[in-house]
Design an enzyme around this catalytic site. Structure first.
Site, PDB file in Angstrom:
ATOM      1  N   SER A  14       0.832  -1.215   0.000  1.00 60.49           N
ATOM      2  CA  SER A  14       0.000   0.000   0.000  1.00 60.49           C
ATOM      3  C   SER A  14       0.866   1.264   0.000  1.00 60.49           C
ATOM      4  CB  SER A  14      -0.911   0.016   1.227  1.00 60.49           C
ATOM      5  OG  SER A  14      -1.534   1.286   1.305  1.00 60.49           O
ATOM      6  N   LEU A  15       0.487   2.212  -0.858  1.00 61.72           N
ATOM      7  CA  LEU A  15       1.210   3.493  -0.923  1.00 61.72           C
ATOM      8  C   LEU A  15       0.574   4.549  -0.023  1.00 61.72           C
ATOM      9  CD1 LEU A  15       1.719   3.647  -4.806  1.00 61.72           C
ATOM     10  CD2 LEU A  15       3.414   3.023  -3.078  1.00 61.72           C
ATOM     11  N   SER A  16      -0.545   4.194   0.620  1.00 58.85           N
ATOM     12  CA  SER A  16      -1.282   5.191   1.412  1.00 58.85           C
ATOM     13  C   SER A  16      -0.433   5.856   2.506  1.00 58.85           C
ATOM     14  CB  SER A  16      -2.534   4.563   2.029  1.00 58.85           C
ATOM     15  OG  SER A  16      -3.423   4.236   1.008  1.00 58.85           O
ATOM     16  N   LYS A  65     -13.916  -3.288   1.899  1.00 61.38           N
ATOM     17  CA  LYS A  65     -14.736  -2.080   1.730  1.00 61.38           C
ATOM     18  C   LYS A  65     -16.227  -2.344   1.977  1.00 61.38           C
ATOM     19  CE  LYS A  65     -11.582   0.127  -1.495  1.00 61.38           C
ATOM     20  NZ  LYS A  65     -11.426   0.843  -2.765  1.00 61.38           N
ATOM     21  N   GLY A 127     -16.414  -3.779 -16.687  1.00 62.73           N
ATOM     22  CA  GLY A 127     -16.383  -4.320 -15.326  1.00 62.73           C
ATOM     23  C   GLY A 127     -17.644  -3.907 -14.602  1.00 62.73           C
ATOM     24  N   GLY A 130     -17.199  -4.149  -7.542  1.00 63.38           N
ATOM     25  CA  GLY A 130     -17.163  -3.110  -6.514  1.00 63.38           C
ATOM     26  C   GLY A 130     -16.529  -1.815  -7.005  1.00 63.38           C
ATOM     27  N   GLY A 239      -4.211   3.987 -12.582  1.00 63.99           N
ATOM     28  CA  GLY A 239      -4.984   4.579 -11.497  1.00 63.99           C
ATOM     29  C   GLY A 239      -4.183   5.271 -10.403  1.00 63.99           C
TER      30      GLY A 239
HETATM   31  P1  ATR Z   1     -13.431  -5.050  -7.654  1.00 66.88           P
HETATM   32  O1  ATR Z   1     -13.747  -4.676  -6.248  1.00 66.88           O
HETATM   33  O2  ATR Z   1     -11.988  -4.890  -8.055  1.00 66.88           O
HETATM   34  O3  ATR Z   1     -14.363  -4.412  -8.644  1.00 66.88           O
HETATM   35  P2  ATR Z   1     -14.928  -7.461  -8.028  1.00 66.88           P
HETATM   36  O4  ATR Z   1     -16.106  -6.841  -7.377  1.00 66.88           O
HETATM   37  O5  ATR Z   1     -14.563  -8.875  -7.709  1.00 66.88           O
HETATM   38  O6  ATR Z   1     -13.617  -6.647  -7.730  1.00 66.88           O
HETATM   39  O7  ATR Z   1     -15.107  -7.312  -9.611  1.00 66.88           O
HETATM   40  C1  ATR Z   1     -14.128  -7.747 -10.506  1.00 66.88           C
HETATM   41  C2  ATR Z   1     -14.533  -7.334 -11.915  1.00 66.88           C
HETATM   42  O8  ATR Z   1     -13.500  -7.735 -12.822  1.00 66.88           O
HETATM   43  C3  ATR Z   1     -15.807  -8.004 -12.417  1.00 66.88           C
HETATM   44  O9  ATR Z   1     -16.449  -7.129 -13.313  1.00 66.88           O
HETATM   45  C4  ATR Z   1     -15.253  -9.244 -13.145  1.00 66.88           C
HETATM   46  O10 ATR Z   1     -16.094  -9.775 -14.136  1.00 66.88           O
HETATM   47  P3  ATR Z   1     -17.181 -10.894 -13.722  1.00 66.88           P
HETATM   48  O11 ATR Z   1     -18.301 -10.135 -13.067  1.00 66.88           O
HETATM   49  O12 ATR Z   1     -17.568 -11.513 -15.005  1.00 66.88           O
HETATM   50  O13 ATR Z   1     -16.481 -11.839 -12.780  1.00 66.88           O
HETATM   51  C5  ATR Z   1     -14.045  -8.611 -13.807  1.00 66.88           C
HETATM   52  N1  ATR Z   1     -13.036  -9.609 -14.215  1.00 66.88           N
HETATM   53  C6  ATR Z   1     -12.170 -10.266 -13.419  1.00 66.88           C
HETATM   54  N2  ATR Z   1     -11.379 -11.084 -14.146  1.00 66.88           N
HETATM   55  C7  ATR Z   1     -11.764 -10.927 -15.452  1.00 66.88           C
HETATM   56  C8  ATR Z   1     -11.323 -11.472 -16.698  1.00 66.88           C
HETATM   57  N3  ATR Z   1     -10.334 -12.361 -16.766  1.00 66.88           N
HETATM   58  N4  ATR Z   1     -11.943 -11.069 -17.828  1.00 66.88           N
HETATM   59  C9  ATR Z   1     -12.953 -10.164 -17.786  1.00 66.88           C
HETATM   60  N5  ATR Z   1     -13.409  -9.600 -16.639  1.00 66.88           N
HETATM   61  C10 ATR Z   1     -12.822  -9.973 -15.491  1.00 66.88           C
END
Ligand code: ATR
Length: 260
Positions: A14-16, A65, A127, A130, A239
């Site tokens: 963590s960089l916080s 979170k 995506g 969360g 980011g």
């Molecule tokens: P975060 O808090 O980082 O958003 P999360 O709630 O687990 O973590 O969500 C991860 C996101 O990355 C989701 O949109 C997930 O897609 P799915 O809903 O289909 O699981 C996406 N994701 C993770 N790995 C992926 C991959 N290899 N290809 C495409 N989408 C991916």
């Protein structure tokens, strides 16, 4: 000395602490800012003990979170919208207050650091987890033309669009329908930025003024950034700017001072 910390798992990288100590120097504030590794089992106790022992503010990172959200007595509007919190503090009645500064941090990075105005832009968010829930409302408040949201599991994109469509123009779109839909801003909000996996994306969604923004960050450009560069994006970024800006808003909540 006032005590602060960030809680997560993992937390080593963590960089916080560095970011907050740098902010504190700007105002000659002396503070302690620790990294705390927690588990699902001890997270709640760590938070309550931290505040019982005089701690002033906590940042919460992955994967806590959502648990932190449920632990708060009072939530800000944007925390309620996001369904998660990254910033905790006590009010004068010792109630635990939660805020989510992630989305506002992204907006500040775009609008102030990158001088990129969201108003009237066509935006694609890839995506529907969360991270996405944390950024949609603050983006919609800046009046984009529309937000399209796509996801590997398309049902989650539809659910997310439905959750936010009363606040602005947002709809779900499946990956295979993206084709030649051009976007001004494409945000990778999947967790692939860290895992190194690649996303099935078509170059038709990029034109020569498109900004491609990966919410993730690491020492090297993410696969999404490399893909965007190769396919003619005007600019790509990770980011780190959002990280600094969300921290600046947390700092303001705790110290009532705006760092630069
Ligand atoms: P975060 O808090 O980082 O958003 P999360 O709630 O687990 O973590 O969500 C991860 C996101 O990355 C989701 O949109 C997930 O897609 P799915 O809903 O289909 O699981 C996406 N994701 C993770 N790995 C992926 C991959 N290899 N290809 C495409 N989408 C991916």
């Amino acid at each position: 000395m006032k005590k602060f910390a960030v809680i997560g798992n993992p937390i080593k990288h963590s960089l916080s602490p560095i970011i907050h100590q740098n902010f504190a120097k700007q105002f000659k504030i002396k503070l302690e800012y620790q990294k705390i590794l927690a588990t699902d089992d001890n997270f709640k106790k760590i938070v309550t003990d931290f505040f019982k022992n005089g701690g002033v503010g906590l940042n919460i990172t992955v994967p806590f979170k959502f648990i932190a959200f449920n632990l708060c007595d009072i939530l800000s509007d944007r925390a309620n919208m996001a369904g998660s919190v990254n910033t905790l503090y006590l009010d004068k009645n010792n109630k635990i207050c939660g805020d989510n500064t992630d989305g506002a941090g992204l907006v500040n990075d775009l609008e102030q650091n990158l001088n990129y105005k969201i108003k009237n832009k066509k935006i694609l968010i890839y995506g529907a987890g969360g991270a996405t829930a944390g950024i949609i409302y603050p983006i919609l408040q800046n009046l984009p033309k529309n937000i399209d949201i796509t996801n590997r599991t398309i049902k989650k994109a539809y659910d997310m669009a439905e959750r936010f469509n009363k606040f602005g123009n947002i709809q779900a779109i499946s990956i295979d329908k993206l084709n030649n839909n051009c976007y001004d801003l494409i945000i990778n909000a999947t967790s692939t930025g860290l895992s190194g996996e690649t996303l099935p994306l078509t170059s038709g969604i990029i034109h020569n003024t498109t900004l491609c923004y990966d919410l993730a960050y690491s020492k090297k450009p993410t696969n999404f950034m490399l893909w965007a560069d190769k396919n003619g994006a005007n600019k790509t970024t990770d980011g780190k700017g959002m990280l600094k800006e969300q921290a600046a808003i947390s700092f303001y909540i705790w110290h009532h001072k705006k760092p630069i």
